[in-house]
Every structure is written in structure tokens, then in C-alpha cells.
Write a protein that holds these residues in place. Sequence first.
Motif, PDB file in Angstrom:
ATOM      1  N   GLY A   1     -33.637 -16.946 -30.513  1.00 43.27           N
ATOM      2  CA  GLY A   1     -34.730 -16.920 -31.468  1.00 43.27           C
ATOM      3  C   GLY A   1     -34.694 -15.728 -32.406  1.00 43.27           C
ATOM      4  O   GLY A   1     -35.353 -15.746 -33.451  1.00 43.27           O
ATOM      5  N   TYR A   2     -33.921 -14.713 -32.070  1.00 41.10           N
ATOM      6  CA  TYR A   2     -33.798 -13.539 -32.918  1.00 41.10           C
ATOM      7  C   TYR A   2     -32.499 -13.519 -33.712  1.00 41.10           C
ATOM      8  O   TYR A   2     -32.098 -12.493 -34.241  1.00 41.10           O
ATOM      9  CB  TYR A   2     -33.891 -12.278 -32.071  1.00 41.10           C
ATOM     10  N   PHE A   3     -31.837 -14.658 -33.770  1.00 41.86           N
ATOM     11  CA  PHE A   3     -30.532 -14.716 -34.417  1.00 41.86           C
ATOM     12  C   PHE A   3     -30.492 -15.785 -35.502  1.00 41.86           C
ATOM     13  O   PHE A   3     -31.066 -16.859 -35.355  1.00 41.86           O
ATOM     14  CB  PHE A   3     -29.436 -15.025 -33.389  1.00 41.86           C
ATOM     15  N   ALA A   4     -29.780 -15.464 -36.572  1.00 43.37           N
ATOM     16  CA  ALA A   4     -29.412 -16.456 -37.569  1.00 43.37           C
ATOM     17  C   ALA A   4     -28.034 -16.993 -37.200  1.00 43.37           C
ATOM     18  O   ALA A   4     -27.247 -16.314 -36.542  1.00 43.37           O
ATOM     19  CB  ALA A   4     -29.381 -15.827 -38.960  1.00 43.37           C
ATOM     20  N   PHE A   5     -27.745 -18.210 -37.630  1.00 43.71           N
ATOM     21  CA  PHE A   5     -26.486 -18.854 -37.269  1.00 43.71           C
ATOM     22  C   PHE A   5     -25.782 -19.423 -38.491  1.00 43.71           C
ATOM     23  O   PHE A   5     -26.394 -19.703 -39.519  1.00 43.71           O
ATOM     24  CB  PHE A   5     -26.738 -19.995 -36.272  1.00 43.71           C
TER      25      PHE A   5
ATOM     26  N   GLY B   1      -3.469 -23.138 -42.850  1.00 44.84           N
ATOM     27  CA  GLY B   1      -2.989 -22.530 -44.082  1.00 44.84           C
ATOM     28  C   GLY B   1      -4.064 -22.117 -45.062  1.00 44.84           C
ATOM     29  O   GLY B   1      -3.745 -21.681 -46.172  1.00 44.84           O
ATOM     30  N   LYS B   2      -5.323 -22.256 -44.649  1.00 47.29           N
ATOM     31  CA  LYS B   2      -6.417 -21.904 -45.541  1.00 47.29           C
ATOM     32  C   LYS B   2      -7.290 -20.822 -44.923  1.00 47.29           C
ATOM     33  O   LYS B   2      -7.279 -20.615 -43.712  1.00 47.29           O
ATOM     34  CB  LYS B   2      -7.264 -23.137 -45.863  1.00 47.29           C
ATOM     35  N   GLU B   3      -8.049 -20.168 -45.765  1.00 38.88           N
ATOM     36  CA  GLU B   3      -8.971 -19.155 -45.271  1.00 38.88           C
ATOM     37  C   GLU B   3     -10.196 -19.815 -44.644  1.00 38.88           C
ATOM     38  O   GLU B   3     -10.533 -20.954 -44.945  1.00 38.88           O
ATOM     39  CB  GLU B   3      -9.406 -18.245 -46.426  1.00 38.88           C
ATOM     40  N   ARG B   4     -10.848 -19.044 -43.783  1.00 41.66           N
ATOM     41  CA  ARG B   4     -12.084 -19.527 -43.181  1.00 41.66           C
ATOM     42  C   ARG B   4     -13.143 -19.650 -44.266  1.00 41.66           C
ATOM     43  O   ARG B   4     -13.297 -18.761 -45.108  1.00 41.66           O
ATOM     44  CB  ARG B   4     -12.538 -18.563 -42.097  1.00 41.66           C
ATOM     45  N   GLU B   5     -13.877 -20.757 -44.259  1.00 42.50           N
ATOM     46  CA  GLU B   5     -14.902 -20.981 -45.266  1.00 42.50           C
ATOM     47  C   GLU B   5     -16.231 -21.326 -44.600  1.00 42.50           C
ATOM     48  O   GLU B   5     -16.270 -21.932 -43.519  1.00 42.50           O
ATOM     49  CB  GLU B   5     -14.498 -22.103 -46.230  1.00 42.50           C
ATOM     50  N   GLY B   6     -17.285 -20.943 -45.251  1.00 46.45           N
ATOM     51  CA  GLY B   6     -18.620 -21.260 -44.750  1.00 46.45           C
ATOM     52  C   GLY B   6     -18.976 -22.707 -44.995  1.00 46.45           C
ATOM     53  O   GLY B   6     -18.651 -23.258 -46.055  1.00 46.45           O
ATOM     54  N   VAL B   7     -19.618 -23.308 -44.029  1.00 50.57           N
ATOM     55  CA  VAL B   7     -20.029 -24.708 -44.125  1.00 50.57           C
ATOM     56  C   VAL B   7     -21.544 -24.816 -44.259  1.00 50.57           C
ATOM     57  O   VAL B   7     -22.045 -25.494 -45.156  1.00 50.57           O
ATOM     58  CB  VAL B   7     -19.556 -25.494 -42.889  1.00 50.57           C
ATOM     59  N   SER B   8     -22.251 -24.139 -43.372  1.00 53.33           N
ATOM     60  CA  SER B   8     -23.707 -24.241 -43.386  1.00 53.33           C
ATOM     61  C   SER B   8     -24.301 -23.056 -42.634  1.00 53.33           C
ATOM     62  O   SER B   8     -23.671 -22.495 -41.740  1.00 53.33           O
ATOM     63  CB  SER B   8     -24.161 -25.562 -42.743  1.00 53.33           C
ATOM     64  N   TYR B   9     -25.552 -22.733 -43.022  1.00 54.64           N
ATOM     65  CA  TYR B   9     -26.222 -21.573 -42.442  1.00 54.64           C
ATOM     66  C   TYR B   9     -27.678 -21.926 -42.172  1.00 54.64           C
ATOM     67  O   TYR B   9     -28.283 -22.720 -42.896  1.00 54.64           O
ATOM     68  CB  TYR B   9     -26.165 -20.387 -43.407  1.00 54.64           C
TER      69      TYR B   9
ATOM     70  N   GLY C   1     -27.359 -11.079 -35.233  1.00 52.70           N
ATOM     71  CA  GLY C   1     -28.622 -10.542 -34.758  1.00 52.70           C
ATOM     72  C   GLY C   1     -28.428  -9.500 -33.687  1.00 52.70           C
ATOM     73  O   GLY C   1     -27.297  -9.082 -33.413  1.00 52.70           O
ATOM     74  N   PRO C   2     -29.517  -9.044 -33.080  1.00 51.73           N
ATOM     75  CA  PRO C   2     -30.866  -9.546 -33.304  1.00 51.73           C
ATOM     76  C   PRO C   2     -31.454  -9.031 -34.615  1.00 51.73           C
ATOM     77  O   PRO C   2     -31.108  -7.958 -35.084  1.00 51.73           O
ATOM     78  CB  PRO C   2     -31.651  -8.985 -32.117  1.00 51.73           C
ATOM     79  N   LEU C   3     -32.293  -9.837 -35.217  1.00 50.24           N
ATOM     80  CA  LEU C   3     -32.928  -9.463 -36.461  1.00 50.24           C
ATOM     81  C   LEU C   3     -34.327 -10.065 -36.518  1.00 50.24           C
ATOM     82  O   LEU C   3     -34.694 -10.891 -35.674  1.00 50.24           O
ATOM     83  CB  LEU C   3     -32.059  -9.905 -37.647  1.00 50.24           C
TER      84      LEU C   3
ATOM     85  N   ASN D   1     -21.730 -14.535 -45.633  1.00 54.12           N
ATOM     86  CA  ASN D   1     -20.471 -13.821 -45.474  1.00 54.12           C
ATOM     87  C   ASN D   1     -20.086 -13.797 -44.001  1.00 54.12           C
ATOM     88  O   ASN D   1     -20.852 -13.294 -43.171  1.00 54.12           O
ATOM     89  CB  ASN D   1     -20.622 -12.395 -45.989  1.00 54.12           C
ATOM     90  N   PRO D   2     -18.922 -14.316 -43.646  1.00 52.73           N
ATOM     91  CA  PRO D   2     -18.532 -14.306 -42.230  1.00 52.73           C
ATOM     92  C   PRO D   2     -18.482 -12.903 -41.647  1.00 52.73           C
ATOM     93  O   PRO D   2     -18.665 -12.732 -40.436  1.00 52.73           O
ATOM     94  CB  PRO D   2     -17.158 -14.979 -42.224  1.00 52.73           C
ATOM     95  N   ARG D   3     -18.279 -11.903 -42.474  1.00 52.47           N
ATOM     96  CA  ARG D   3     -18.235 -10.528 -41.976  1.00 52.47           C
ATOM     97  C   ARG D   3     -19.606 -10.036 -41.528  1.00 52.47           C
ATOM     98  O   ARG D   3     -19.702  -9.020 -40.823  1.00 52.47           O
ATOM     99  CB  ARG D   3     -17.690  -9.599 -43.057  1.00 52.47           C
ATOM    100  N   ASP D   4     -20.654 -10.729 -41.908  1.00 58.14           N
ATOM    101  CA  ASP D   4     -21.996 -10.353 -41.482  1.00 58.14           C
ATOM    102  C   ASP D   4     -22.278 -10.728 -40.034  1.00 58.14           C
ATOM    103  O   ASP D   4     -23.204 -10.203 -39.426  1.00 58.14           O
ATOM    104  CB  ASP D   4     -23.055 -11.028 -42.357  1.00 58.14           C
ATOM    105  N   TYR D   5     -21.499 -11.646 -39.491  1.00 55.93           N
ATOM    106  CA  TYR D   5     -21.803 -12.184 -38.174  1.00 55.93           C
ATOM    107  C   TYR D   5     -21.273 -11.315 -37.047  1.00 55.93           C
ATOM    108  O   TYR D   5     -20.204 -10.714 -37.158  1.00 55.93           O
ATOM    109  CB  TYR D   5     -21.274 -13.616 -38.059  1.00 55.93           C
ATOM    110  N   ASP D   6     -22.045 -11.285 -35.989  1.00 55.89           N
ATOM    111  CA  ASP D   6     -21.739 -10.412 -34.865  1.00 55.89           C
ATOM    112  C   ASP D   6     -21.002 -11.123 -33.736  1.00 55.89           C
ATOM    113  O   ASP D   6     -20.252 -10.495 -32.987  1.00 55.89           O
ATOM    114  CB  ASP D   6     -23.044  -9.819 -34.311  1.00 55.89           C
TER     115      ASP D   6
END
Length: 126
Positions: A29-33, A41-49, A99-101, A109-114
Amino acid sequence: VQLQASGGGLVQAGESLRLSCAASGFSMGYFAFGWFRQAPGKEREGVSYISRVGGSKLYADSVKDRFTISRDNAKNSVYLQMNNLKPEDTAVYYCAAKGPLYGSRLYENPRDYDYWGQGTQVTVSS
């Protein structure tokens, strides 16, 4: 803290899959996902948040109107419903938690994730 992604598989174009991300070791409950994917052969890309309380959601243009992200804090799980799958959706899909946040913003940004799950393979045949 662990994230366990599941639900991937081999499907034909136009079919659906539902990915699950089971969270353990923390109060989600204190985390965003976020859901991310990486094709060979491709970079990691964001799909949904999805925000901490689930009120805010965001989708990549390539999956908008086909994918739906959701969360069930009582079940410690985050989901990605994928409809009308296309061959270009083929990738390893990862769930990630930040999180927690206490805010309700989204994180693209994938670099934001813990924390990251191990990934689940989705293969869509034409």
C-alpha cells in the motif's frame, strides 16, 4: 522484499493474457508499481504504471486501449491484463516497485524503482 511475476506464455495474435505480480515482505500500500518489458536486442521499455493508491494509471502509446493495469492491496498483487496481443508485444515482462512513499505520483523511469521481479516471458505468434 520480493516480487514474483507470473502469467506469461505463448499465445496467438489477438488473444489475451493476464500477468500477475505477487509482492511479499512489504506493505504494498505504500508502493507505486510499474510493468516494463524487454524484447531481445532492445532496451527495457515502460509499459504501464500505477500510483500508490491506484488512482492514477499511465500506459505506453503502444499498449493503450489494449492493456489494463490494476492492483489489489488486500491480495498483495498487481496485475496487467493484456488484450488483443500483437507479435510486437513479445518480450520478457517485469514488474517493479518503488517505495515506501506517501505521494500518489506515477514513476516512468525504470531507474526510479527500488525492487524488481524476475520477469515472465510473453510470446505472441502471428
